[in-house]
Design an enzyme around this catalytic site. Structure first.
Site, PDB file in Angstrom:
ATOM      1  N   GLU A   1      66.968  49.587  42.031  1.00 11.09           N
ATOM      2  CA  GLU A   1      66.860  48.497  41.047  1.00 11.09           C
ATOM      3  C   GLU A   1      68.160  48.356  40.261  1.00 11.09           C
ATOM      4  O   GLU A   1      68.550  47.257  39.879  1.00 11.09           O
ATOM      5  CB  GLU A   1      65.654  48.740  40.123  1.00 11.09           C
ATOM      6  CG  GLU A   1      64.346  48.456  40.864  1.00 11.09           C
ATOM      7  CD  GLU A   1      63.152  49.301  40.459  1.00 11.09           C
ATOM      8  OE1 GLU A   1      63.162  49.887  39.361  1.00 11.09           O
ATOM      9  OE2 GLU A   1      62.203  49.389  41.264  1.00 11.09           O
TER      10      GLU A   1
ATOM     11  N   GLY B   1      57.498  49.670  45.291  1.00 12.27           N
ATOM     12  CA  GLY B   1      56.642  48.718  44.589  1.00 12.27           C
ATOM     13  C   GLY B   1      55.976  47.696  45.491  1.00 12.27           C
ATOM     14  O   GLY B   1      55.407  46.717  45.016  1.00 12.27           O
TER      15      GLY B   1
ATOM     16  N   LYS C   1      59.937  53.624  34.829  1.00 15.48           N
ATOM     17  CA  LYS C   1      60.641  52.328  34.786  1.00 15.48           C
ATOM     18  C   LYS C   1      60.467  51.698  33.398  1.00 15.48           C
ATOM     19  O   LYS C   1      60.387  52.424  32.418  1.00 15.48           O
ATOM     20  CB  LYS C   1      60.152  51.423  35.934  1.00 15.48           C
ATOM     21  CG  LYS C   1      60.268  52.144  37.289  1.00 15.48           C
ATOM     22  CD  LYS C   1      60.103  51.255  38.479  1.00 15.48           C
ATOM     23  CE  LYS C   1      60.255  52.093  39.746  1.00 15.48           C
ATOM     24  NZ  LYS C   1      60.156  51.297  40.967  1.00 15.48           N
TER      25      LYS C   1
ATOM     26  N   HIS D   1      69.559  54.222  41.440  1.00 12.30           N
ATOM     27  CA  HIS D   1      68.258  53.664  41.830  1.00 12.30           C
ATOM     28  C   HIS D   1      68.480  52.258  42.398  1.00 12.30           C
ATOM     29  O   HIS D   1      69.337  51.519  41.916  1.00 12.30           O
ATOM     30  CB  HIS D   1      67.316  53.617  40.625  1.00 12.30           C
ATOM     31  CG  HIS D   1      65.904  53.331  41.020  1.00 12.30           C
ATOM     32  ND1 HIS D   1      65.480  52.053  41.339  1.00 12.30           N
ATOM     33  CD2 HIS D   1      64.841  54.148  41.215  1.00 12.30           C
ATOM     34  CE1 HIS D   1      64.201  52.109  41.692  1.00 12.30           C
ATOM     35  NE2 HIS D   1      63.793  53.374  41.632  1.00 12.30           N
TER      36      HIS D   1
ATOM     37  N   GLU E   1      64.779  56.596  48.902  1.00 14.06           N
ATOM     38  CA  GLU E   1      63.843  55.538  48.540  1.00 14.06           C
ATOM     39  C   GLU E   1      64.163  54.284  49.366  1.00 14.06           C
ATOM     40  O   GLU E   1      65.047  53.505  48.990  1.00 14.06           O
ATOM     41  CB  GLU E   1      63.965  55.207  47.050  1.00 14.06           C
ATOM     42  CG  GLU E   1      63.618  56.370  46.145  1.00 14.06           C
ATOM     43  CD  GLU E   1      63.130  55.895  44.777  1.00 14.06           C
ATOM     44  OE1 GLU E   1      62.019  56.285  44.409  1.00 14.06           O
ATOM     45  OE2 GLU E   1      63.832  55.128  44.112  1.00 14.06           O
TER      46      GLU E   1
HETATM   47  P1  13P Z   1      56.807  52.888  43.534  1.00 13.36           P
HETATM   48  O1  13P Z   1      56.203  54.264  43.658  1.00 13.36           O
HETATM   49  O2  13P Z   1      56.143  52.049  42.496  1.00 13.36           O
HETATM   50  O3  13P Z   1      56.937  52.223  44.857  1.00 13.36           O
HETATM   51  O4  13P Z   1      58.310  53.107  42.985  1.00 13.36           O
HETATM   52  C1  13P Z   1      59.142  54.009  43.620  1.00 13.36           C
HETATM   53  C2  13P Z   1      60.373  54.157  42.825  1.00 13.36           C
HETATM   54  O5  13P Z   1      61.189  53.256  42.746  1.00 13.36           O
HETATM   55  C3  13P Z   1      60.585  55.421  42.103  1.00 13.36           C
HETATM   56  O6  13P Z   1      61.863  55.517  41.607  1.00 13.36           O
END
Ligand code: 13P
Length: 264
Positions: A97, A173, A11, A95, A167
């Site tokens: 995000e 997160g 990220k 993703h 995911e």
């Molecule tokens: P985390 O492992 O920090 O929860 O993040 C997962 C993620 O978004 C991987 O692309």
């Protein structure tokens, strides 16, 4: 057997120094006989440093995003061809995000998926439901839409050259992880959904789990029959936890291999 893949999504983290240290620490303890494919996904600005640091290793590196087309007046964007020139092999597409913070819609994500393939990159398509969508019982509907928008643009054959990452948004997160059973159910659903279009492709495609995967829970998730690896956020920023997850993947793969042999 599907070869496991452990990918670290860094990220928007890291300085030049931190990247150097992290890669150095991973390389120092990386198993030379690894049966797991390992990939790191740094920011764009760290890619050329990562390229230098990973020379003569079996660790690959990818990008977290790309834009469509090979060049043009798109201020601030990066084309697949540019990534390819830097030795990038994989790129994340869709993703959560990007979907939520940057308002990327299904059509743009499908165009990016196609752009990645056109540039010779392997797209890692991220799919997943929010907490509310899960509570409303529409997880499968959401994931079907996320898959179908791509299939209708590129055709199912394109998935031969792609990877999927499930995911669940509520697990990213947050420290909350899908239970192995919850994750397995969605992975199986994704495979079954693709199988409606083409059975061979559905069987061969690797489906990674992402969402608070860490050293402590990796083994139980990776033991599931349809979980072929992990897309790791936070836990990929520390060499020791990333290496522990790679180790868990090796062991899960060995065990699955044994089970396949016993079954045949
Ligand atoms: P985390 O492992 O920090 O929860 O993040 C997962 C993620 O978004 C991987 O692309």
């Amino acid at each position: 057997m599907r070869k496991p893949l452990i990918a670290g999504n860094w990220k928007m983290h890291g300085s030049l120094n931190q990247v150097q240290t992290l890669i150095g620490d991973i390389k120092a303890k990386f198993p030379t006989d690894s049966t797991t494919q390992v990939l790191v996904l740094p920011t764009f600005v760290h890619l050329s440093l990562v390229q230098q640091l990973l020379k003569n290793t079996t660790i690959s590196y990818g990008a977290q995003n790309l834009y469509v087309g090979s060049s043009g007046a798109f201020t601030g964007e990066v084309a697949g061809a540019m990534l390819k020139e830097l030795g990038v092999t994989h790129v994340l597409v869709g993703h959560s995000e990007r979907r939520s913070i940057f308002h990327e819609e299904l059509a743009l994500i499908a165009a990016k998926f196609k752009a990645a393939l056109d540039a010779g990159l392997t797209p890692i398509l991220c799919v997943g439901e929010t907490q509310t969508e899960r509570e409303n019982g529409i997880t499968e509907k959401i994931i079907s839409e996320q898959l179908d928008s791509i299939i209708s643009l590129t055709g199912i054959a394109a998935f031969q050259r792609a990877i999927i990452a499930y995911e669940p948004v509520w697990a990213i997160g947050t420290g909350l992880t899908a239970t192995p059973e919850q994750a397995q159910a969605v992975h199986a659903f994704i495979r079954q959904h693709l199988a409606q279009n083409k059975v061979d492709i559905a069987k061969a495609i690797r489906i990674l789990y992402g969402g608070s995967m860490k050293a402590e829970n990796a083994a139980s998730l990776l033991a599931m029959p349809d979980i072929d690896g992990g897309l790791i956020g936070g836990a990929s920023l520390e060499a020791s936890s990333f290496l522990a997850i790679i180790h868990a993947a090796e062991q899960a793969f060995q065990r699955k291999n044994e089970l396949t042999k016993e079954g045949s």
